[in-house]
Design a protein around this motif. Structure first.
Motif, PDB file in Angstrom:
ATOM      1  N   ARG A 209       0.668  -1.190  -0.020  1.00 47.12           N
ATOM      2  CA  ARG A 209      -0.002  -0.316  -0.173  1.00 47.12           C
ATOM      3  C   ARG A 209       0.851   1.305   0.062  1.00 47.12           C
ATOM      4  NH1 ARG A 209      -5.287  -1.276   1.609  1.00 47.12           N
ATOM      5  NH2 ARG A 209      -5.807  -3.502   2.198  1.00 47.12           N
TER       6      ARG A 209
ATOM      7  N   SER B  22     -13.090  -3.426  12.631  1.00 41.52           N
ATOM      8  CA  SER B  22     -11.996  -3.924  11.825  1.00 41.52           C
ATOM      9  C   SER B  22     -12.775  -5.670  11.474  1.00 41.52           C
ATOM     10  CB  SER B  22     -10.835  -4.031  12.537  1.00 41.52           C
ATOM     11  OG  SER B  22     -10.410  -2.906  13.000  1.00 41.52           O
TER      12      SER B  22
ATOM     13  N   GLN C 198     -11.551  -9.726   6.446  1.00 47.77           N
ATOM     14  CA  GLN C 198     -11.047  -8.966   5.226  1.00 47.77           C
ATOM     15  C   GLN C 198      -9.834  -8.445   5.880  1.00 47.77           C
ATOM     16  OE1 GLN C 198     -12.466  -7.961   2.756  1.00 47.77           O
ATOM     17  NE2 GLN C 198     -14.280  -9.196   2.957  1.00 47.77           N
TER      18      GLN C 198
ATOM     19  N   GLN D 171      -9.593  -5.084   7.702  1.00 49.42           N
ATOM     20  CA  GLN D 171     -10.097  -3.843   6.921  1.00 49.42           C
ATOM     21  C   GLN D 171     -11.224  -3.153   7.800  1.00 49.42           C
ATOM     22  OE1 GLN D 171     -12.718  -3.760   3.455  1.00 49.42           O
ATOM     23  NE2 GLN D 171     -10.832  -3.042   2.441  1.00 49.42           N
TER      24      GLN D 171
ATOM     25  N   ARG E 280     -14.518  -1.478   8.351  1.00 49.14           N
ATOM     26  CA  ARG E 280     -16.019  -1.498   7.930  1.00 49.14           C
ATOM     27  C   ARG E 280     -16.787  -0.479   8.670  1.00 49.14           C
ATOM     28  NH1 ARG E 280     -15.432  -4.387   2.974  1.00 49.14           N
ATOM     29  NH2 ARG E 280     -17.311  -5.512   3.384  1.00 49.14           N
TER      30      ARG E 280
ATOM     31  N   THR F 110     -19.849  -1.864   4.516  1.00 48.25           N
ATOM     32  CA  THR F 110     -18.931  -1.367   3.453  1.00 48.25           C
ATOM     33  C   THR F 110     -17.729  -0.949   4.148  1.00 48.25           C
ATOM     34  OG1 THR F 110     -20.038   0.796   3.978  1.00 48.25           O
ATOM     35  CG2 THR F 110     -21.163  -0.663   2.179  1.00 48.25           C
ATOM     36  N   PRO F 111     -16.505  -0.915   3.151  1.00 46.47           N
ATOM     37  CA  PRO F 111     -15.283  -0.345   3.440  1.00 46.47           C
ATOM     38  C   PRO F 111     -15.227   1.005   4.006  1.00 46.47           C
ATOM     39  CG  PRO F 111     -15.359  -1.561   1.412  1.00 46.47           C
ATOM     40  CD  PRO F 111     -16.694  -1.280   1.708  1.00 46.47           C
TER      41      PRO F 111
ATOM     42  N   THR G  99      -9.628   2.696   3.128  1.00 45.04           N
ATOM     43  CA  THR G  99      -9.140   1.192   2.751  1.00 45.04           C
ATOM     44  C   THR G  99      -7.752   1.310   2.872  1.00 45.04           C
ATOM     45  OG1 THR G  99      -9.393   2.219   0.416  1.00 45.04           O
ATOM     46  CG2 THR G  99     -11.070   0.966   1.120  1.00 45.04           C
ATOM     47  N   GLN G 100      -7.222   2.622   2.829  1.00 45.65           N
ATOM     48  CA  GLN G 100      -5.836   2.529   2.981  1.00 45.65           C
ATOM     49  C   GLN G 100      -5.165   2.058   4.229  1.00 45.65           C
ATOM     50  OE1 GLN G 100      -7.791   5.220   3.036  1.00 45.65           O
ATOM     51  NE2 GLN G 100      -6.548   7.224   3.280  1.00 45.65           N
TER      52      GLN G 100
ATOM     53  N   SER H 222      -5.219  -1.186   7.089  1.00 45.75           N
ATOM     54  CA  SER H 222      -5.402  -2.589   7.429  1.00 45.75           C
ATOM     55  C   SER H 222      -4.884  -2.953   8.726  1.00 45.75           C
ATOM     56  CB  SER H 222      -5.005  -3.325   6.265  1.00 45.75           C
ATOM     57  OG  SER H 222      -5.355  -4.761   6.358  1.00 45.75           O
TER      58      SER H 222
ATOM     59  N   GLU I 265     -11.279  11.436   3.470  1.00 45.82           N
ATOM     60  CA  GLU I 265     -10.490  10.334   3.613  1.00 45.82           C
ATOM     61  C   GLU I 265      -9.340  10.278   3.486  1.00 45.82           C
ATOM     62  OE1 GLU I 265     -12.284   7.251   1.235  1.00 45.82           O
ATOM     63  OE2 GLU I 265     -14.210   7.588   2.115  1.00 45.82           O
TER      64      GLU I 265
END
Length: 427
Positions: A68, A211, A215, A218, A220, A230-231, A234-235, A237, A267
């Motif tokens: 990432r 989290s 995923q 990730q 959510r 839904t996410p 997303t950067q 984790s 974001e």
């Protein structure tokens, strides 16, 4: 003639090589098809950021094996100078504690409900590793039972939009179940199995941030009404605590390794290095009890390090001034903090004595985060482990709810209690 043959053979060899390269690039999982990031010159941003990095668009976008993009550092003026206080700490006058709730087993104050007249409390069940979750009405003295279960940690919240209690139950098969209870007279609604993440509530309880195990951690957003997720951001984790500001513009995202500040509108995310004390595995400073002031200007947290854990500081981030600074209390441990809803004052539960052999007792302090001044309130009173069992302002800022067990020195509780303390400001 011989020369023409050599040239023809060379062209044929080049053609075969090109065919092989194209074939290799289109084989799923081929190392030749993996993303390669090319780091370009850093470029500044407008979001409290030191610098950021961008990468070239990959040739094969559907293969997602590249690392990432690095998270940039937040920019703050560390240890900025304190501001002149707007009002004197002596203007805040507090009543004597009044006992309003008692129990033979441990009581915990989880939350003031938005109406300011009810508490969400936990009560240990005698002889069992279980707790009850109840809503206590300060006006009538009545309690309503919502659940009896083995509650996981402090993962408990009142959802105002649902008029229900959210909690995580430890099941006999060692799984955790996220549940929602509308009252003990009907079955609890099961929201998610194998739930391991801390969660935060936003939209008055319409949404949860967590989290996701399936995923890779990730972040959510779960819609409580229909269970859709839904996410978010997303950067990032990993498994994180998340604390959104009251206006849901900002969110703190952190674990034992990282502390991020995220703008939920743009974001954009930047990282705050909390530092370290000494060297070794447990030298990194980590955060807990992260909380926003009501207006979203200040972010306060308790910072700790070491094993066993040692207190480092009460750290304040001023987003408006882009400043960061620490407040310390003579090496005494701060166990909890809560904002006065109507100002930039914090209520802190602090070790009455740093020597643990003298008992688990806390003093209450009022802290002006702008001037960094503090005042010991009700100095004639010590509260047994109040930072662990609950110290909270009411939504209107006029009353403090505090665990106030009756005890015998050093640590024997005779009766578990929760008290109220009234506060007024003298002009």
């Amino acid at each position: 003639m011989k020369t023409k043959q050599i040239i023809s053979f060379g062209l044929l060899l080049i053609l075969v090589t090109l065919i092989l390269v194209i074939a290799i690039h289109n084989i799923p999982g081929s190392s030749a098809g993996h993303r390669q990031e090319i780091i370009v010159s850093p470029s500044p941003t407008t979001f409290l950021v030191l610098e950021s990095v961008s990468s070239v668009t990959p040739e094969i976008p559907f293969i997602e094996t590249a690392e990432r993009e690095p998270i940039p550092s937040c920019t703050f003026n560390a240890q900025a100078q304190p501001r002149t206080p707007i009002s004197s700490l002596d203007a805040y006058v507090f009543s004597e504690p009044e006992v309003v709730l008692t129990s033979a087993t441990a009581l915990r104050l989880f939350q003031w409900l938005p109406d300011g007249q009810r508490w969400l409390i936990g009560r240990d069940v005698a002889g069992k590793a279980e707790q009850t979750l109840e809503v206590f009405d300060l006006r009538t003295g009545e309690t309503r039972l919502y659940a009896q279960a083995q509650i996981v940690g402090d993962k408990v919240a009142w959802l105002e939009t649902e008029q229900a209690v959210l909690f995580v139950e430890s099941l006999p098969d060692n799984r955790n179940m996220l549940k929602l209870s509308y009252g003990a007279d009907e079955p609890a609604r099961e929201l998610m199995a194998d739930f391991r993440s801390p969660f935060s509530v936003r939209g008055g309880g319409e949404q949860l941030i967590f989290s996701a195990n399936d995923q890779g951690g990730q972040l959510r957003v779960l819609q409580v009404s229909d269970g859709a997720a839904t996410p978010l951001l997303t950067q990032l984790s990993g498994y994180y605590h998340t604390v959104p500001s009251a206006d849901e513009t900002w969110m703190a995202v952190y674990n034992h390794l990282h502390f991020y500040l995220a703008n939920l509108v743009s974001e954009q995310v930047c990282e705050i290095d909390l530092g370290q004390v000494g060297t070794g595995e447990y030298a990194k400073v980590r955060a807990s009890d992260v909380t926003w002031s009501k207006d979203g200007r200040y972010l306060a947290m308790l910072t700790k390090y070491g094993n066993p854990v040692r207190f480092f500081s009460l750290r304040i981030i001023d987003l408006q001034a882009k400043a960061l600074y620490d407040i310390v209390f003579d090496e005494r441990f701060v166990f909890s903090i809560d904002w006065l809803p109507t100002s930039h004052m914090l209520l802190a539960a602090i070790d009455a004595n740093p020597d643990p052999s003298l008992g688990s007792f806390d003093n209450l302090y009022l802290v002006d985060v702008a001037s960094r001044n503090s005042r010991h309130i009700l100095p004639e009173h010590q509260f047994f482990a109040a930072g662990d069992f609950g110290v909270l302002w009411s939504p209107d800022g006029k009353t403090i709810g505090v665990a106030c067990a009756d005890f015998t020195l050093p640590d024997e509780v005779r009766e578990w209690r929760i008290c109220t303390i009234e506060m007024e400001i003298q002009q």
